[in-house]
Design an enzyme around this catalytic site. Structure first.
Site, PDB file in Angstrom:
ATOM      1  N   GLN C  46       0.827  -1.203   0.000  1.00 44.91           N
ATOM      2  CA  GLN C  46       0.000   0.000   0.000  1.00 44.91           C
ATOM      3  C   GLN C  46       0.870   1.265   0.000  1.00 44.91           C
ATOM      4  OE1 GLN C  46      -2.561  -1.042   3.216  1.00 44.91           O
ATOM      5  NE2 GLN C  46      -0.900  -1.696   4.522  1.00 44.91           N
ATOM      6  N   GLU C 101      -0.693   0.424  13.192  1.00 46.09           N
ATOM      7  CA  GLU C 101      -0.494   1.813  13.597  1.00 46.09           C
ATOM      8  C   GLU C 101       0.033   1.912  15.024  1.00 46.09           C
ATOM      9  OE1 GLU C 101      -4.035   4.189  12.984  1.00 46.09           O
ATOM     10  OE2 GLU C 101      -3.557   5.397  14.744  1.00 46.09           O
ATOM     11  N   ASP C 121       0.263  -8.021  12.082  1.00 48.18           N
ATOM     12  CA  ASP C 121      -0.022  -7.203  10.901  1.00 48.18           C
ATOM     13  C   ASP C 121       0.787  -7.729   9.725  1.00 48.18           C
ATOM     14  OD1 ASP C 121      -1.289  -4.078  10.649  1.00 48.18           O
ATOM     15  OD2 ASP C 121      -0.005  -4.795   9.028  1.00 48.18           O
ATOM     16  N   ASP C 152      -0.079 -12.881   7.974  1.00 49.63           N
ATOM     17  CA  ASP C 152      -1.512 -12.839   7.742  1.00 49.63           C
ATOM     18  C   ASP C 152      -2.206 -13.322   9.013  1.00 49.63           C
ATOM     19  OD1 ASP C 152      -4.111 -13.189   6.566  1.00 49.63           O
ATOM     20  OD2 ASP C 152      -3.567 -15.318   6.372  1.00 49.63           O
ATOM     21  N   ALA C 153      -3.211 -12.572   9.493  1.00 50.82           N
ATOM     22  CA  ALA C 153      -3.827 -12.885  10.786  1.00 50.82           C
ATOM     23  C   ALA C 153      -4.476 -14.276  10.781  1.00 50.82           C
ATOM     24  CB  ALA C 153      -4.869 -11.826  11.131  1.00 50.82           C
ATOM     25  N   ASP C 170      -8.807  -5.134  13.984  1.00 46.42           N
ATOM     26  CA  ASP C 170      -8.518  -3.740  13.623  1.00 46.42           C
ATOM     27  C   ASP C 170      -8.084  -3.751  12.162  1.00 46.42           C
ATOM     28  OD1 ASP C 170      -8.097  -1.054  13.830  1.00 46.42           O
ATOM     29  OD2 ASP C 170      -6.264  -1.189  15.013  1.00 46.42           O
TER      30      ASP C 170
END
Lengths: 326, 326, 326, 326
Positions: C46, C101, C121, C152-153, C170
């Protein structure tokens, strides 16, 4: 108490709360405050809107791109039409590829020599929309010398047998995959268009943005393509405020295109009814003397539009100059 | 060739080319895509426009500030009207300060107990504009229980002799120097408004933005001012999408304001014609339980609106809630 | 002569000449005046930017969508974390899906009961970016109780053997084809997530916009999906100014979730270091009492997220809540 | 799962989320996508910013108005400097009113004949800002032939005793009440400026927008004022993309200004180090042949700037061409 005097600030705020926005390029946006949205509609081919803008008056917008604005469309249309007709010794028959807005026909019909104008646009609904709403062109639409043909310009020229003194390209820019690309190729010019020009016939086309940077989008390549097909090719340009850019046109012929400013002014007086607002001899002399940066770039251009190549133009693109005939 | 299939991209571009813009605060801008500009006009006091927006339907804009939007004005007007009327044992006579849009009257007139509604707005032309163009309020404007008075609300209440069960403030926010400031002061509440309330009467007023930060603009100060004048004061709030903020209202009375959710739901069923879309017992219970940040801030507020003090609110200011009576 | 006093108008003009723009929906735009563009970068997954905005302070933007703003991220993160942890009798081990974050971990680590936090994350570079630039979260990133896992969760939970008292989602909203869709499905909740919760464990997830209209995008459907899997499901919401909307979270468990406001306030005092700014007992009581319109809509929702279905959310979409683990 | 491939749409959205906006006129807005905000500051006289824009590179903005953009400032500065110096037989000493950006000095210093350049700008901090940040002008700022004077240009010329071959006005437009108005009046030209020109000296000034419509703002009036004072006056113009308009300059002298394109090209080769990008003989020939509309308007202009009269120009106004010396 009880007295509310609107501050000017508030009135101003209200005045500027509605805006038309256009992305000229991906990173460049041009916005006009709006008075109102007069009409909106959708045709088989494109979406169309007539806006009333504060800075430029009524504006015709196709597929989200400004086509022409009331207060300065005379610059575009006088520049497109008059140089070619004035360079011709006696232009009687004219063919317009596209032109559905009607303004190109309007300028042509001001020439006393003109006996016949064929306007060939593919989108009947756009033509009807403009006939209804663009008051300034109403007389032109009903002039007996005008023949309106709803067809693809290439198909129409191919089946046509007559020849024209001037052919005018008032089409969307040549975007690869766009509606009009094939009307800017070397083979189209050579095989379809040129055979329909009379011996001293002149072809002129709008040729996209022609600014110091933007001329590389399509202007230089249209120029180079026409040079492959015609003996004499004259590019010229003018700044059009509502486009936020300098625009380009290119005139081409196998006869020399060498009228000086005085001769053009003489022919304007003799042939054109009414007064031009933008174009006269000196204006054309200036417009056809390009700046150093653009001249060099045109001279060095090597690309030719063929069925297999295309250059992309952002924004003033698929929608621009909607008189699509592709 | 000849086939022009409009790409979705182009259609999208067109769809979003006309925008309404509002500066919520100096550094915060809120923009709605436009379908059309339905009507514009100017009254003696203010400029007025009715826009057709894509995200929020028809929107009434006064002096460049959104007043109410078709799809969510029910949140504002149900919240303004119903809690006060439902907390009153038998509301028969209602006075609206401002309210020229007609939506406040529309909600009041849904109450079966109501026999008389006086709507007192200073701007006759705005009232006429809304009567003509806001179809949803047409029945209310022609309801025989409604008395429309064109006057300053303070002057009207001062000369009035009757008393009202509920008085509703549907006015612009109290900006210093703004049209309505004097209708939010302690002395106005004490000397002019309260004497016109019946013994168990309830006053309710819109009270500006009530977000986690924005409640300090005027909400907390209106709250503190009303606490000086009434025994019971209930602030509550709701998020209104088209305002891009949580909005606040404050209810005040010398009688206790303590209906629980079940009692409110019962009274809604008994008294209100038709179905509320937003407000019911639980909604009000939630709306009147403010978040920690806002509760603390209200408890600590010390300012009181008097003739000599005022707090500034940006944006949703002079123009906001135009039903000005100042 | 010689004295140039800058008018306020000019200064104002300068102050507002740089803007951050976000299309909340296709027809709705939200714009913040900018002080500066602090950092920009691109990760494997991203694009990321840290802006200094005038209305909301520093703002983290991923793929053109606001993630969190300095002045109001406490509303989002207090609402996401504290209700679940406060409803649990003794939360010791916590798993965060996403959360790169760092703000979610920061709020969790304020709980005295917490012994272990796993933050999982997928985007290591975003985590590093936030660790470097988000000063408010620096202590959390270096807390010895925090384990940072880049994975990957779903894969992480599948290979995990332990169980957690609270699992927190989240993540980006469940857009069909988006990075996180599969972390919102019934089968994921049933087969992967629930087995990793301790017996009285609680799951909570951010659940997208929850406004009067916007709750139909994903909030109601996440709610209905969780109802298929857990005995007790509690949706709640709060208005977040920088999002220009009310936001939603949903808490779910097989143990009852029924602490009243006083009990929550007691636990806050006992368990949480420092002072909450937004959340306390009454705030949660209000937040979990939804308005009539939203309550009805949730009750009537029939869709369940499965591998074969998805609902689209515009804007706060693929990019929103970037803590992607998909 | 686990693979997040950023769609181009998202990347594009991010790319265009930060914008610089300028109101060219009250109803016309011009917006550039931003890469970053490099520096901001405030001097005694004005606010200043250096932006990195996507369409035009680094851009210097004063009081919210674009001064010059990296990719096309050469058009403005070559047009301002070279025609006057090339028309002079042997330009040795040059005086710049304003010019603090340094680009005007840079172009002057390319002339081999030049021995001394006095740059007189009133705002020392702007000069220091440009010296620090505008890399392209660094050599010019450190050229030993350059004398930098921090003073009001009028005061400096009044106390000066020497005479200059060329005086260049690189000042904000003549707005009534603006900082530079008095540097465009007939009495200033006659009493202060002309006595400081050598016998065959040439004065040239930037002269505001010169588009088909915009030339009436100040261009025609500066032209008419100079005609009252000098025997020979040559107006010329060029489209500058980043200004969204055609710009104007006016050259004036008591000696004839009649070099043809070939002579100009010869002098360029003889006198100017390096290669011009924009200006050559043909470019100037075209630039000084104005379009019909502008020529007529200039010929009909009757207003003269005196201490008692002024014409307003919107936008490119008080701030424009910040090199204020008023």
């Amino acid at each position: 108490m009880g007295e509310i005097s609107p501050s000017n600030g508030q009135v101003d705020a209200r005045r500027k709360s509605c805006w038309y926005e256009e992305e000229i390029e991906q990173n460049l946006r041009w916005c006009f405050a709006l008075n109102s949205i007069l009409h909106t509609g959708a045709t088989q081919y494109q979406d169309i809107a007539l806006l009333d803008t504060k800075p430029f008056g009524k504006a015709l917008v196709i597929d989200g791109k400004l086509q022409s604005a009331e207060i300065d469309e005379f610059i575009y249309h006088e520049s497109l039409v008059h140089p070619a007709l004035l360079h011709h010794p006696n232009p009687e028959s004219i063919f317009i590829m596209g032109g559905g807005e009607g303004s190109t026909a309007r300028e042509i019909l001001r020439h006393r020599t003109v006996e016949r104008v064929v306007m060939c646009d593919i989108d009947e609904e756009v033509v009807e929309f403009c006939k209804s709403y663009l008051v300034a062109n109403r007389d032109a639409f009903f002039d007996s010398r005008l023949e309106l043909v709803i067809n693809d310009a290439r198909a129409e020229l191919e089946k046509s047998e007559g020849r024209y003194d001037v052919i005018i390209g008032d089409l969307a820019d040549p975007i690869e995959g766009g509606p009009c690309y094939q009307l800017y190729t070397k083979s189209f010019y050579e095989d379809t268009l040129k055979p329909r020009l009379s011996d001293d016939g002149i072809f002129v086309t709008q040729a996209g943005p022609a600014g110091v940077f933007s001329h590389t989008e399509v202007f230089s390549c249209i120029y180079n393509t026409l040079k492959q097909v015609f003996k004499f090719v004259v590019p010229y340009s003018a700044h059009i405020p509502s486009y936020a850019d300098t625009w380009g046109w290119i005139m081409a012929s196998d006869s020399p295109l060498t009228q000086d400013a005085e001769e053009l002014d003489l022919r304007i007086r003799q042939r054109i009814k009414g007064e031009n607002r933008y174009l006269d001899g000196k204006t054309f002399a200036s417009a056809s003397m390009l700046s150093k940066a653009v001249r060099i770039s045109l001279a060095n251009e090597t690309q030719v539009y063929t069925e297999g190549t295309a250059k992309f133009i952002y924004g003033h693109g698929a929608g621009h100059k909607f008189q699509s005939s592709g």
